[in-house]
Motif scaffolding. Structure first.
Motif, PDB file in Angstrom:
ATOM      1  N   UNK A 315       0.829  -1.212   0.000  1.00 41.57           N
ATOM      2  CA  UNK A 315       0.000   0.000   0.000  1.00 41.57           C
ATOM      3  C   UNK A 315       0.866   1.266   0.000  1.00 41.57           C
ATOM      4  N   UNK A 316       1.848   1.290   0.906  1.00 40.58           N
ATOM      5  CA  UNK A 316       2.666   2.487   1.113  1.00 40.58           C
ATOM      6  C   UNK A 316       4.020   2.392   0.410  1.00 40.58           C
ATOM      7  N   UNK A 317       4.364   1.212  -0.097  1.00 39.60           N
ATOM      8  CA  UNK A 317       5.740   0.969  -0.498  1.00 39.60           C
ATOM      9  C   UNK A 317       6.585   0.863   0.759  1.00 39.60           C
ATOM     10  N   UNK A 318       7.881   0.605   0.583  1.00 42.77           N
ATOM     11  CA  UNK A 318       8.771   0.591   1.737  1.00 42.77           C
ATOM     12  C   UNK A 318       9.204   2.029   1.976  1.00 42.77           C
ATOM     13  N   UNK A 319       8.793   2.572   3.107  1.00 38.14           N
ATOM     14  CA  UNK A 319       9.031   3.994   3.383  1.00 38.14           C
ATOM     15  C   UNK A 319      10.181   4.206   4.373  1.00 38.14           C
ATOM     16  N   UNK A 320      11.042   3.206   4.511  1.00 38.30           N
ATOM     17  CA  UNK A 320      12.290   3.296   5.275  1.00 38.30           C
ATOM     18  C   UNK A 320      12.074   3.841   6.689  1.00 38.30           C
ATOM     19  N   UNK A 321      12.557   5.032   6.990  1.00 35.04           N
ATOM     20  CA  UNK A 321      12.465   5.554   8.366  1.00 35.04           C
ATOM     21  C   UNK A 321      11.050   5.845   8.832  1.00 35.04           C
ATOM     22  N   UNK A 322      10.104   5.955   7.887  1.00 32.06           N
ATOM     23  CA  UNK A 322       8.702   6.190   8.275  1.00 32.06           C
ATOM     24  C   UNK A 322       7.964   4.877   8.498  1.00 32.06           C
ATOM     25  N   UNK A 323       8.461   3.793   7.870  1.00 35.71           N
ATOM     26  CA  UNK A 323       7.704   2.537   7.802  1.00 35.71           C
ATOM     27  C   UNK A 323       7.212   2.044   9.166  1.00 35.71           C
ATOM     28  N   UNK A 324       8.129   1.912  10.116  1.00 33.21           N
ATOM     29  CA  UNK A 324       7.764   1.362  11.424  1.00 33.21           C
ATOM     30  C   UNK A 324       6.731   2.210  12.131  1.00 33.21           C
ATOM     31  N   UNK A 325       6.741   3.505  11.856  1.00 32.90           N
ATOM     32  CA  UNK A 325       5.793   4.402  12.531  1.00 32.90           C
ATOM     33  C   UNK A 325       4.419   4.358  11.852  1.00 32.90           C
ATOM     34  N   UNK A 326       4.395   4.509  10.524  1.00 34.19           N
ATOM     35  CA  UNK A 326       3.061   4.505   9.888  1.00 34.19           C
ATOM     36  C   UNK A 326       2.401   3.131  10.020  1.00 34.19           C
ATOM     37  N   UNK A 327       3.192   2.074   9.946  1.00 32.18           N
ATOM     38  CA  UNK A 327       2.616   0.733  10.057  1.00 32.18           C
ATOM     39  C   UNK A 327       2.111   0.488  11.491  1.00 32.18           C
ATOM     40  N   UNK A 328       2.832   1.032  12.484  1.00 35.41           N
ATOM     41  CA  UNK A 328       2.354   0.927  13.869  1.00 35.41           C
ATOM     42  C   UNK A 328       1.046   1.692  14.031  1.00 35.41           C
ATOM     43  N   UNK A 329       0.957   2.880  13.414  1.00 35.55           N
ATOM     44  CA  UNK A 329      -0.269   3.689  13.544  1.00 35.55           C
ATOM     45  C   UNK A 329      -1.461   2.956  12.919  1.00 35.55           C
ATOM     46  N   UNK A 330      -1.250   2.316  11.782  1.00 33.73           N
ATOM     47  CA  UNK A 330      -2.333   1.528  11.184  1.00 33.73           C
ATOM     48  C   UNK A 330      -2.733   0.413  12.158  1.00 33.73           C
ATOM     49  N   UNK A 331      -1.743  -0.179  12.826  1.00 38.09           N
ATOM     50  CA  UNK A 331      -2.026  -1.202  13.840  1.00 38.09           C
ATOM     51  C   UNK A 331      -2.874  -0.626  14.976  1.00 38.09           C
ATOM     52  N   UNK A 332      -2.554   0.588  15.412  1.00 37.73           N
ATOM     53  CA  UNK A 332      -3.323   1.244  16.485  1.00 37.73           C
ATOM     54  C   UNK A 332      -4.765   1.474  16.041  1.00 37.73           C
ATOM     55  N   UNK A 333      -4.919   1.922  14.792  1.00 42.98           N
ATOM     56  CA  UNK A 333      -6.258   2.181  14.266  1.00 42.98           C
ATOM     57  C   UNK A 333      -7.032   0.863  14.120  1.00 42.98           C
ATOM     58  N   UNK A 334      -6.320  -0.203  13.742  1.00 41.60           N
ATOM     59  CA  UNK A 334      -6.944  -1.527  13.687  1.00 41.60           C
ATOM     60  C   UNK A 334      -7.450  -1.937  15.070  1.00 41.60           C
ATOM     61  N   UNK A 335      -6.668  -1.614  16.109  1.00 44.10           N
ATOM     62  CA  UNK A 335      -7.083  -1.941  17.479  1.00 44.10           C
ATOM     63  C   UNK A 335      -8.331  -1.138  17.864  1.00 44.10           C
ATOM     64  N   UNK A 336      -8.329   0.151  17.501  1.00 46.29           N
ATOM     65  CA  UNK A 336      -9.476   1.010  17.858  1.00 46.29           C
ATOM     66  C   UNK A 336     -10.749   0.568  17.153  1.00 46.29           C
TER      67      UNK A 336
END
Lengths: 388, 210
Positions: A315-336
């Protein structure tokens, strides 16, 4: 050290080709819309390439809404927009206060400034990562020296752990963890030289995967240890996290997955959570042959092979230094929303262990979400987010 | 367990001089270039690690410093490989190699190489040290304008005090233009012979004296 202080999520934001807020991004993901596009011709590459690129006009028009005293680079604009968004969501976070620290996760920062073939408005000093971070903290009048984490593809998830650990020292009340990397000819040519770029949109964990899609993004997570700084009823904490190195090869993952396994085990031990309690894994899933295979081994060794798992790299491509953060945020939204996002472009499992890759967006109760990542130099990371 | 941690060994390379635990162990005329000095130090100490020649300058500096540091103690024998953390910072990230790589992607002269590109990440030096010694613990690379004794002591003490590592190889490695210096040290729970507390003040003193 006071172990009783928890690390709460106080606000978050994602800027990607799919949108400029977490909600906009999540809506697109639920519909399984990818941000990766085909570019026949671009400044990114002498040959056609699939990549996830943010519209520069959109960045500039959004950025014009904020008064500035100096010029900022493309990367810095993304970071400023993202942090402005979290501050708007949660006005209780005083970014000008001594108790708020900024942690920037980036692999290449303002690397576009090294390209002397285009006229540069900035001094070459701005290519120093700490100089970019200083420009950002100057904009927000933050009184503390910003911390830069630059640890290849695990930078983002690792920066969240660093933020949690800095809160544990009780020197700070809030840590604003922001991750960003822009897509440049520098980065694209490098991955192409490794023959690591896919000829299609990346197909994480799929039998016909042939490499990564690259992307650019920015994400911000605000961490706080002060409950009264939360402005929502739902509480999610950063429960635990750990990093490791597999001590095997600087440009390839371990063949056994032992490094990632160590990071996961340490995280579960620190959290005092069993593998059976994990509801969802946000994987790294770059769609290279070796990475996805390695992950399947580590996940299986950690007895997590039945846990629903996805990768957002298609979806996002590999976004290097952003990847772990945006993917974690999607995880948080999945939890919500108790909603798991399907892995775009995944059709048939192509790793040797039978891990449980999510194909379609599905509803499921999620209390514990594990985020994992791996990167060049053999580094690995795991972070556990937990609903309170 | 006490919250106190100790600096148990240290090593620095700066201005064509190798210092181990405060004494000058090897030096050459300051006329010699930084990279030539690293090569002669590698030979002088008979480090016998052929991968050294494949590394970029930043990693060469980190590898020699960490090798000499780890020769002064028994950390890799005394601890489980998963219990040893490597946390290093610098100010220049991988700019030396970034600039070199940029010249290989000029439109008129296009020959990008994966062996150069891989070194355009500062944390590769953590990987090189980990591979050399089989170390599998915590791994973090930070970038600051200058050596930040306050942050480093605070972060590393929190790793040890919360049992996230039992010992740490840490410090500073810079290599770009006229900024060439390394200062690596080990932190453990036991005072060792040196008995130097791992505090911001002690660390500043040690770093300034290198």
């Amino acid at each position: 050290m006071n172990q009783k202080l928890e690390t709460y999520i106080a606000a978050d934001n994602i800027i990607s080709p799919l949108g400029f807020t977490t909600a906009e991004n999540f809506e697109q993901l639920k519909k399984m819309q990818t941000g990766v596009q085909y570019f026949e011709q671009s400044e990114l590459s002498p040959e056609p390439v699939f990549a996830a690129v943010i519209d520069s006009n959109k960045i500039n028009s959004e950025f014009k809404k904020f008064p500035v005293k100096e010029e900022f680079t493309r990367l810095e604009k993304l970071v400023i927009l993202s942090i402005n968004n979290v501050l708007k969501q949660n006005p209780k976070i005083d970014i000008t206060g001594k108790k708020t620290l900024i942690v920037l996760s980036t692999t290449k920062g303002n690397i576009d400034l090294l390209d002397t073939s285009i006229a540069q408005k900035f001094d070459k000093k701005r290519a120093y990562l700490w100089e970019a971070a200083s420009a950002i903290s100057r904009y927000f009048d933050n009184p503390n020296k910003p911390v830069v984490v630059s640890n290849a593809c695990i930078s983002g998830a690792l920066a969240i752990i660093v933020g949690k650990r800095m809160l544990e020292t009780e020197q700070y009340e809030n840590v604003i963890v922001v991750g960003a990397d822009i897509l440049t000819h520098f980065v694209v040519s490098g991955f192409q030289s490794f023959k690591a770029v896919s000829s299609q949109i990346a197909k994480p964990y799929d039998a016909s995967r042939d490499g990564i899609s690259l992307g650019e993004a920015c994400g911000t997570i605000v961490l706080t240890n002060n409950l009264s700084n939360l402005n929502q009823d739902s509480k999610i904490i950063v429960k635990a996290g750990a990093s490791s190195n597999d001590a095997n090869h600087i440009s390839g993952p371990s063949r056994t997955g032992d490094g990632l396994f160590i990071a996961i085990e340490k995280t579960l031990t620190e959290a005092n959570v069993n593998a059976s309690e994990i509801d969802f894994i946000s994987g790294h899933g770059t769609a290279t042959l070796f990475n996805d295979e390695m992950e399947s081994l580590a996940i299986t060794d950690a007895h997590l092979e039945n846990v629903p798992m996805n990768s957002l790299k298609s979806y996002f491509g590999h976004t290097l230094g952003a990847a772990g953060i945006i993917e974690s945020i999607v995880g948080l939204q999945s939890m919500r929303e108790n909603t798991l996002i399907g892995t775009y472009n995944f059709k048939e499992l192509g790793v040797s262990k039978p891990i449980n890759i999510i194909k379609q967006t599905t509803q499921q109760q999620i209390n514990n979400c594990l985020k994992t990542a791996a990167g060049f130099s053999g580094c690995n990371v795991a972070v556990l987010f937990q609903k309170q | 367990m006490s919250d106190q941690n100790y600096i148990t060994s240290f090593c620095s390379i700066k201005s064509s001089k190798v210092c181990i635990n405060s004494h000058i162990d090897y030096s050459e005329s300051s006329q010699v270039s930084s990279i030539d000095f690293l090569k002669s130090a590698y030979k002088h100490y008979q480090l016998a690690y052929p991968k050294f020649y494949k590394m970029d300058s930043l990693c060469k500096l980190a590898l020699i410093t960490s090798d000499l540091l780890l020769k002064t103690n028994k950390i890799t024998e005394n601890y489980n490989k998963e219990e040893i953390a490597i946390v290093i910072a610098n100010s220049v990230s991988s700019l030396e190699t970034d600039v070199e790589y940029q010249t290989t992607i000029d439109k008129n002269n296009y020959f990008p190489s994966p062996t150069v590109f891989v070194y355009t990440l500062p944390n590769i030096l953590l990987g090189e040290i980990a591979i050399r010694n089989g170390i599998k613990g915590e791994n973090t690379f930070f970038v600051f304008d200058k050596f930040d004794a306050g942050f480093m002591s605070s972060y590393i003490n929190s790793l040890l005090n919360n049992s996230r590592a039992k010992c740490c190889i840490t410090g500073w490695v810079d290599f770009y233009e006229n900024k060439v210096e390394s200062f690596l040290y080990t932190v453990e729970k036991q005072p060792g012979i040196m008995n130097i507390e791992h505090t911001s003040e002690q660390l500043t003193k040690l770093y300034t004296n290198q």
